[in-house]
Enzyme design. Structure first.
Site, PDB file in Angstrom:
ATOM      1  N   GLY A 103       3.086   5.789   3.553  1.00 35.84           N
ATOM      2  CA  GLY A 103       4.228   6.451   4.183  1.00 35.84           C
ATOM      3  C   GLY A 103       3.886   7.275   5.401  1.00 35.84           C
ATOM      4  O   GLY A 103       4.775   7.596   6.210  1.00 35.84           O
ATOM      5  N   PHE A 104       2.630   7.619   5.579  1.00 34.55           N
ATOM      6  CA  PHE A 104       2.270   8.535   6.656  1.00 34.55           C
ATOM      7  C   PHE A 104       2.527   7.944   8.036  1.00 34.55           C
ATOM      8  O   PHE A 104       2.956   8.649   8.964  1.00 34.55           O
ATOM      9  CB  PHE A 104       0.801   8.946   6.538  1.00 34.55           C
TER      10      PHE A 104
ATOM     11  N   HIS B  29      -7.386  -6.050 -11.435  1.00 36.89           N
ATOM     12  CA  HIS B  29      -6.944  -4.853 -10.717  1.00 36.89           C
ATOM     13  C   HIS B  29      -8.111  -4.085 -10.088  1.00 36.89           C
ATOM     14  O   HIS B  29      -8.021  -3.620  -8.953  1.00 36.89           O
ATOM     15  CB  HIS B  29      -6.168  -3.944 -11.669  1.00 36.89           C
TER      16      HIS B  29
ATOM     17  N   SER C 166      -0.253  -0.694   0.900  1.00 39.48           N
ATOM     18  CA  SER C 166      -0.144   0.526   1.721  1.00 39.48           C
ATOM     19  C   SER C 166      -0.270   0.230   3.212  1.00 39.48           C
ATOM     20  O   SER C 166      -1.016   0.904   3.937  1.00 39.48           O
ATOM     21  CB  SER C 166      -1.194   1.559   1.308  1.00 39.48           C
ATOM     22  N   PRO C 167       0.456  -0.782   3.723  1.00 37.57           N
ATOM     23  CA  PRO C 167       0.360  -1.087   5.152  1.00 37.57           C
ATOM     24  C   PRO C 167       0.905   0.027   6.035  1.00 37.57           C
ATOM     25  O   PRO C 167       0.625   0.060   7.235  1.00 37.57           O
ATOM     26  CB  PRO C 167       1.204  -2.359   5.291  1.00 37.57           C
ATOM     27  N   LEU C 168       1.654   0.952   5.422  1.00 35.13           N
ATOM     28  CA  LEU C 168       2.199   2.088   6.173  1.00 35.13           C
ATOM     29  C   LEU C 168       1.463   3.384   5.840  1.00 35.13           C
ATOM     30  O   LEU C 168       1.980   4.477   6.037  1.00 35.13           O
ATOM     31  CB  LEU C 168       3.698   2.236   5.877  1.00 35.13           C
ATOM     32  N   GLY C 169       0.231   3.234   5.332  1.00 35.18           N
ATOM     33  CA  GLY C 169      -0.562   4.425   5.036  1.00 35.18           C
ATOM     34  C   GLY C 169       0.103   5.336   4.030  1.00 35.18           C
ATOM     35  O   GLY C 169       0.147   6.549   4.212  1.00 35.18           O
TER      36      GLY C 169
ATOM     37  N   TYR D  39       1.479  -0.191 -13.747  1.00 34.54           N
ATOM     38  CA  TYR D  39       2.577   0.516 -13.080  1.00 34.54           C
ATOM     39  C   TYR D  39       3.632   0.876 -14.119  1.00 34.54           C
ATOM     40  O   TYR D  39       4.603   0.176 -14.334  1.00 34.54           O
ATOM     41  CB  TYR D  39       3.182  -0.344 -11.979  1.00 34.54           C
TER      42      TYR D  39
END
Length: 326
Positions: A206-207, A122, A201-204, A56
């Protein structure tokens, strides 16, 4: 915030903070003082689990996380990751034992600490036997430089091989209401082996928040520009999932993000999502999801409303999908 246990004995806050987006992946890096302020505010509201990686930046995110957490290092759990040449995803995979050791020694300095609480591979490197990877981490654990071993986006066979050499404390992979693939094979395996699960990415990406639609434009450096699922036509095709989630959230008096995270928490007691954000108000919104209780009826209603909706588009472009699930 309540605590959960990853593996046999790694205690962390119910929700962690994914720090990647502060430095990498979603446009220009957040200004350093702002990033440090956000990480420290997360700690103030109960977060004790912070996720970073050499890739990152590269390296920048580890440096920011290390500086931010230095004042209360002994009160938090820091996770980082190895596995790429020169810390760059574009340079290809490298999980040779000598690279694992080199990364760890350098990461300790960047993170301003004497040990890494959770060290992930990773991505699985097909050119290095998994037994060698796990063995290298086992040596670092024996030396006290690493406390726990984790894997990211690994397949079942690799997890079993690694676990036989050095117990795996946690698997980090994508899991959310719009990517439920782990339910087929991975979750049963983790339950069998007593391995924790850390969904990113539990919120996709951001989607699922409802803040993104088919008209949204991303910064030219934003990773989502190359993700098939985020093409304009696929965003339009997937809007029905977000609309259904929005209606459920309204009925519960919470936000889309809070429903999506609370749903993950309700799946298994060993699941610890790591939502990321660059904004303080979103941080507080996300972390408040730990207080949202979903009943069996709520979960059944979510399944009824969303279970039949087919999500359109791959979650990675082909050249990156190659590294998943090996």
């Amino acid at each position: 915030m309540d605590k959960r246990i990853l593996g046999k004995d790694l205690e962390v806050s119910t929700l962690g903070l994914g720090c990647m987006g502060l430095s990498y992946g979603y446009g220009p890096a957040t200004e350093k003082t702002e990033a440090i302020e956000l990480i420290r505010h997360a700690f103030e509201i109960g977060v004790t689990f912070f996720d970073t990686a050499e890739a990152y930046g590269p390296y920048l995110n580890e440096e920011v996380v290390g500086e931010a957490l230095e004042p209360f290092r002994n009160e938090v759990v820091i996770a980082t990751k190895f596995g790429f040449k020169n810390g760059k995803t574009s340079d290809g995979l490298d999980s040779r034992p000598e690279n694992i050791r080199a990364h760890t020694e350098a990461a300790l300095k960047r993170l301003r600490t004497d040990r890494i609480d959770l060290l992930y591979q990773h991505r699985v490197d097909p050119n290095v036997p998994m037994e060698d990877v796990a063995g290298a981490v086992k040596e670092l654990i024996a030396e006290g430089k690493v406390k726990h071993f984790g894997m990211s986006e690994a397949g079942a066979a690799s997890i079993r091989k690694a676990h036989a050499v050095q117990p795996v404390t946690a698997l980090q992979s994508e899991y959310s209401l719009w990517w439920r693939e782990p339910e087929k094979e991975i979750l049963p395996l983790l339950e069998e082996l007593h391995i924790g699960f850390v969904p990113f990415s539990p919120l996709g990406k951001g989607f699922l928040t409802g803040a993104i639609n088919d008209k949204t434009s991303f910064d030219k450096t934003d990773f989502r520009n190359v993700v098939p699922r985020f093409s304009e036509e696929n965003r339009q095709a997937n809007q029905g999932l977000v609309d259904a989630l929005t209606e459920i959230a309204k009925q519960k008096g919470v936000t889309n993000a809070q429903i999506a995270i609370a749903w993950l928490l309700a799946q298994k007691p060993y699941i610890v999502p790591i939502p990321g954000t660059t904004k303080l108000n979103r941080l507080e919104e996300n972390m408040s999801a730990a207080k949202v209780v979903l009943s069996e009826q709520d979960l059944a209603d979510i399944q009824t409303a969303l279970g039949h909706i087919e999500v359109v588009g791959a979650r990675y472009p082909q050249h990156l999908a190659y590294n998943q699930g090996r």
